[in-house]
Design an enzyme around this catalytic site. Sequence first.
Site, PDB file in Angstrom:
ATOM      1  N   LYS A 260      38.502  50.661  -6.394  1.00  0.00           N
ATOM      2  CA  LYS A 260      37.381  50.971  -5.148  1.00  0.00           C
ATOM      3  C   LYS A 260      37.151  52.541  -5.251  1.00  0.00           C
ATOM      4  CE  LYS A 260      38.752  47.097  -1.910  1.00  0.00           C
ATOM      5  NZ  LYS A 260      37.543  46.676  -1.917  1.00  0.00           N
ATOM      6  N   ARG A 334      40.919  35.917  -2.459  1.00  0.00           N
ATOM      7  CA  ARG A 334      40.776  34.720  -2.842  1.00  0.00           C
ATOM      8  C   ARG A 334      41.802  34.229  -3.824  1.00  0.00           C
ATOM      9  NH1 ARG A 334      34.551  35.932  -5.100  1.00  0.00           N
ATOM     10  NH2 ARG A 334      35.046  37.512  -3.269  1.00  0.00           N
TER      11      ARG A 334
HETATM   12  N1  BES Z   1      39.383  43.331   1.184  1.00  0.00           N
HETATM   13  C1  BES Z   1      38.042  43.400   0.257  1.00  0.00           C
HETATM   14  C2  BES Z   1      37.050  43.197   1.408  1.00  0.00           C
HETATM   15  C3  BES Z   1      36.721  43.912   2.427  1.00  0.00           C
HETATM   16  C4  BES Z   1      35.655  45.081   2.379  1.00  0.00           C
HETATM   17  C5  BES Z   1      37.165  43.940   3.811  1.00  0.00           C
HETATM   18  C6  BES Z   1      35.291  46.042   3.417  1.00  0.00           C
HETATM   19  C7  BES Z   1      37.047  45.054   4.635  1.00  0.00           C
HETATM   20  C8  BES Z   1      35.995  45.914   4.353  1.00  0.00           C
HETATM   21  C9  BES Z   1      37.941  42.433  -0.713  1.00  0.00           C
HETATM   22  O1  BES Z   1      39.261  42.180  -1.350  1.00  0.00           O
HETATM   23  C10 BES Z   1      36.960  42.974  -1.611  1.00  0.00           C
HETATM   24  O2  BES Z   1      37.346  43.976  -2.354  1.00  0.00           O
HETATM   25  N2  BES Z   1      35.908  42.210  -1.951  1.00  0.00           N
HETATM   26  C11 BES Z   1      34.893  42.511  -2.833  1.00  0.00           C
HETATM   27  C12 BES Z   1      34.642  41.132  -3.620  1.00  0.00           C
HETATM   28  C13 BES Z   1      33.668  41.677  -4.565  1.00  0.00           C
HETATM   29  C14 BES Z   1      34.752  42.320  -5.746  1.00  0.00           C
HETATM   30  C15 BES Z   1      33.191  40.326  -5.399  1.00  0.00           C
HETATM   31  C16 BES Z   1      33.743  43.147  -1.990  1.00  0.00           C
HETATM   32  O3  BES Z   1      33.413  42.545  -0.850  1.00  0.00           O
HETATM   33  O4  BES Z   1      33.241  43.979  -2.334  1.00  0.00           O
HETATM   34 MN    MN Z   2      39.357  43.754  -2.896  1.00  0.00          MN
END
Ligand code: BES
Ligand code: MN
Length: 483
Positions: A260, A334
């Site tokens: 990230k 997931r």
């Molecule tokens: N934990 C995150 C989702 C999230 C993002 C929660 C911002 C709270 C605030 C999740 O694990 C994630 O990183 N999801 C990705 C999925 C993508 C790679 C398909 C996302 O939402 O960007």
């Molecule tokens: Mn994530």
Amino acid sequence: MSVQVFYKNKANSNNYVLFVEEGFKIKGIKKHISNAEFTYINDLLKTSDLKKNLLVFEVSSKKKIILISIKKNLKTSDIESLGAEFYGYINYGKKSEYTLNTDSINSTVENFIGYFLHGLKLKSYEFNIYKSKKNIRLILINIIGKRNKLTIKNEIRFKAIEAGTFFARDLVSEPPNVLNPREYTNRLLKLKKLGIKVTTYNEAQLKKLGMHSLLGVGRGSINESFLVTLEWNGNKKDKKSPLSFVGKGVCFDTGGISLKPAKFMEEMKYDMAGSAVVAGLIQTLAIRKAKVNAVGVVGLVENMPGGNAQRPGDIVKAYNGKTIEVLNTDAEGRLVLADALSFTEKKFKPKFMIDLATLTGAIIIALGEEYAGLFSNNEELSKKLFNVGEKVKEKVWRLPLHENYDKLMNSPIADIQNINYSGGAGSITAAQFLQRFVTNKTPWAHLDIAGMAFSKKAANLNPGGATGFGVRLLNQLIEEHYE
Ligand code: BES
Ligand code: MN
Ligand code: ZN
């Protein structure tokens, strides 16, 4: 806790709280204050904003009178909100005392003062254990009048919800260097003293069970992964088919090798909020000795990059035998839930499964901080969740599932892939992924709480920070439909 409520039946406070009719019609309080005070307030009201819920009058240098307006047709959740709003006014100074005159309450809602104090307490939550200089504050609330302590019904219910919510908020607020999966597991083990059966599975045991989807996420971390089940058996007569709640417990989500960006990455300590709500809910059920059988299942991992971390392109085999192509290691929630869900369904044969997860950023784009996303294979369960959500102001909004979205998750070389590159609908495709790990006979609902688990700003019953969203929603669901 900084708020203490007590009952003296004698007004000795300089801060006197009275409830008045909507629009600050003050006739009803004449008998509770002096003529001079009445005239003074009456004059000031002419230039006040009567749409407000609360007005403060300094009737002398020593005495404040606080009027709280009770709107017509107030619902219990409105009374909770009023209590929270009142807390906003009294949350200052080192020590203060307020006398709340319950004889001025002109409302037919039973248990008015119970709901009012419940809202106030939920709003008063603080997470200050890491402050070396604590802002110690003592707020005494003296309840006088006929609606005294004895008239508060189900006090244990309110206490149970407060404790469960605070437990969830505490877990979410802990920094990630403290609350790793092992420390988290240890805290859950302490729930045993409430009569909850706690079973933990470490990496060796998870490997034997074949939970490689969950394990793959934790591989890059030096902290061991765990899966923990929390069983509350409050209905001794009917032991089969418990209600089940499954939580995403990613103690920190760096994204893994699909790293990230740095900005706001610290917020990813909240990525275990789904699991914290599950734990808080089971605690609530145990404290109020709910006559129901429920099981909570949480997958606890840390998603880190590292020499042993899983790579984009890896294929892992899940607990239910399906193979997953991991295209993006940041779509890790997931992967954890996939194993937790199919394990829960197989082991407990539950009446329903509800999972909670801070699953997608996309749900924040869609619904913001107002509604959690709801996805389900079951009309009845969806309706129940929607209705109880409106009732306790933890709202959920249903989004669709459809086989055409499901197709987007097909992998050319494995059974499923963990993200879709085309087709958009990031929250829906995440839910479609989860659904592949639920056999269609079990009613299942997925709550994407990414927008609800924490908030920089305070709102309704939340002081800002971790909200505990979901404890009150699911407790209400159980109370209304399954006890
Ligand atoms: N934990 C995150 C989702 C999230 C993002 C929660 C911002 C709270 C605030 C999740 O694990 C994630 O990183 N999801 C990705 C999925 C993508 C790679 C398909 C996302 O939402 O960007
Ligand atoms: Mn994530
Ligand atoms: Zn995540």
